[in-house]
Each structure stands twice: as structure tokens, then as C-alpha cells.
Design a protein around this motif. Structure first.
Motif, mmCIF file in Angstrom:
data_model
loop_
_atom_site.group_PDB
_atom_site.id
_atom_site.type_symbol
_atom_site.label_atom_id
_atom_site.label_comp_id
_atom_site.label_asym_id
_atom_site.label_seq_id
_atom_site.Cartn_x
_atom_site.Cartn_y
_atom_site.Cartn_z
ATOM 1 N N ASP A 16 -41.815 -60.830 3.495
ATOM 2 C CA ASP A 16 -41.917 -62.241 3.213
ATOM 3 C C ASP A 16 -42.520 -62.215 1.117
ATOM 4 N N GLN A 17 -42.835 -61.189 0.372
ATOM 5 C CA GLN A 17 -42.952 -61.072 -1.142
ATOM 6 C C GLN A 17 -41.078 -60.646 -1.086
ATOM 7 N N PRO A 18 -41.093 -61.040 -2.645
ATOM 8 C CA PRO A 18 -39.801 -60.336 -3.532
ATOM 9 C C PRO A 18 -39.796 -58.802 -3.364
ATOM 10 N N LEU A 19 -39.103 -58.852 -3.245
ATOM 11 C CA LEU A 19 -39.285 -56.791 -3.739
ATOM 12 C C LEU A 19 -38.575 -56.654 -5.274
ATOM 13 N N ALA A 20 -39.351 -55.224 -5.170
ATOM 14 C CA ALA A 20 -39.203 -54.875 -6.424
ATOM 15 C C ALA A 20 -39.665 -53.109 -6.332
ATOM 16 N N LEU A 21 -38.991 -52.779 -7.324
ATOM 17 C CA LEU A 21 -39.439 -51.058 -7.600
ATOM 18 C C LEU A 21 -40.049 -51.034 -8.750
ATOM 19 N N ILE A 22 -41.197 -49.920 -9.059
ATOM 20 C CA ILE A 22 -41.978 -49.900 -10.093
ATOM 21 C C ILE A 22 -40.971 -48.559 -10.727
ATOM 22 N N GLU A 129 -49.866 -57.765 -6.609
ATOM 23 C CA GLU A 129 -49.889 -58.314 -6.387
ATOM 24 C C GLU A 129 -48.802 -60.181 -5.951
ATOM 25 N N GLU A 130 -48.081 -59.553 -6.250
ATOM 26 C CA GLU A 130 -46.607 -60.612 -5.995
ATOM 27 C C GLU A 130 -45.677 -60.343 -5.482
ATOM 28 N N HIS A 131 -44.897 -58.546 -5.091
ATOM 29 C CA HIS A 131 -44.574 -57.939 -4.757
ATOM 30 C C HIS A 131 -44.686 -57.101 -3.951
#
Length: 180
Positions: A16-22, A129-131
Motif C-alpha cells: 500500500d506504500q511506496p517501496l524503499a530500501l535503506i 512514515e511513507e514507505h
């Protein structure tokens, strides 16, 4: 390590949220062995001013496979966030070094450097928060999760055992033979 991370992206489902990696930067994305070589050559311990001078040279190379992997992640719609304990005053030269190597998201919206504390969770929380974060990449256990912060070797080893299934999947660890 990058192949494991690529497979994680390939297996990722919808969110449901944008995908990310850290990811961490030093010894995960950028190779600072020339700085370490200088320390050995001149028998010098880590020194803030020397480290800042090294950063100003903007000459760190990417670790083998790093640029291709992060470009791949970007091409698959996975936003790359870089969380590093480089000093905040090093932001401009860090961004320039990374951009010159062709790393995606080499901008102030995606690169969070150390301000008052070396703990990384508050910076990770900004991304969360957003990903939906698929994975964490780093050369130190504290790059992966705050559960490792401030722990001694025995406790860190127990935590690694408890979280064993996350390694190679959610946690991608890079060997650092220089320090850490």
C-alpha cells in the motif's frame, strides 16, 4: 550480498506504500580504503578533520556491484535512502561524490547524515512514515536495526541468532575487513 538484495526485490509483492530500501554509505556503497590506507601509512587513528578532508576530495569509488544494484532497485520503483554517520557538514561533497558515480537518489531528500547522535532509528523512522522498507544494507549490525545499538558482543551475538532468518533477506550485511 547485492545478488541476495536483488532477489529480495524480485520477490517483493505489492504494498500500500511506496517501496524503499535503506542503506549505509561507507563500506556498503562507497569504498574508503584509501583513507584507511593513509591511516596505516602515517600510523594515525581516526581523526575527524582527516575524515572531512578525505570526503572533500570526493574520490571514493563505489564498491563492486553497488552502482548496478542501486540503479536496478531504482528501475524497479524501489526508492533508495542512504543513512550514514558521516557528519552533516559533509552532505554537499557526499552528494557530489555519489552523483558522480551515477548512484540514484543522491540528493538531500534521500541522504540522511548524522546530526547530534550516531543512532540511526530516528532517520529510519522518517523513511518508514511513507514507505514500506524491503531491506536494510550495511556493514555494521546497527545499520540494520536499533536492537543492536549499545549492546555488547555477547548480547549482539544472541540477537543475531534470534534474527537469523532476516539475514540475507531483510538484512544484507557487507563484510568490513578494515574496521567495525
Amino acid at each position: 550480498a547485492f545478488n541476495s538484495a536483488k532477489r529480495k526485490i524480485e520477490r517483493s509483492g505489492l504494498s500500500d506504500q511506496p517501496l524503499a530500501l535503506i542503506t549505509d554509505i561507507d563500506e556498503t556503497v562507497l569504498d574508503n580504503s584509501p583513507y584507511s590506507g593513509m591511516q596505516i601509512l602515517y600510523d594515525r587513528a581516526f581523526d575527524r578533520e582527516d575524515w572531512i578532508e578525505w570526503g572533500l576530495q570526493k574520490s571514493a569509488k563505489a564498491l563492486p556491484g553497488a552502482v548496478a544494484f542501486f540503479r536496478y532497485a531504482d528501475s524497479m520503483g524501489v526508492e533508495v535512502f542512504y543513512i550514514s554517520n558521516r557528519y552533516e557538514e559533509q552532505l554537499a561533497e557526499t552528494l557530489e561524490n555519489m552523483a558522480a558515480l551515477g548512484l540514484p537518489n543522491a540528493d538531500a531528500e534521500h541522504v540522511f547524515l548524522k546530526t547530534n547522535s550516531s543512532e540511526k532509528q530516528s532517520r529510519r523512522d522518517r523513511v518508514l512514515e511513507e514507505h514500506h522498507v524491503l531491506m536494510y544494507l550495511g556493514d555494521n549490525l546497527s545499520d540494520l536495526s536499533s536492537v543492536f545499538d549499545g549492546q555488547g558482543t555477547v548480547q549482539r551475538n544472541l540477537l543475531v541468532d534470534e534474527l537469523a532468518e532476516a539475514f540475507g533477506d531483510r538484512f544484507i550485511v557487507f563484510p568490513n575487513a578494515i574496521y567495525g
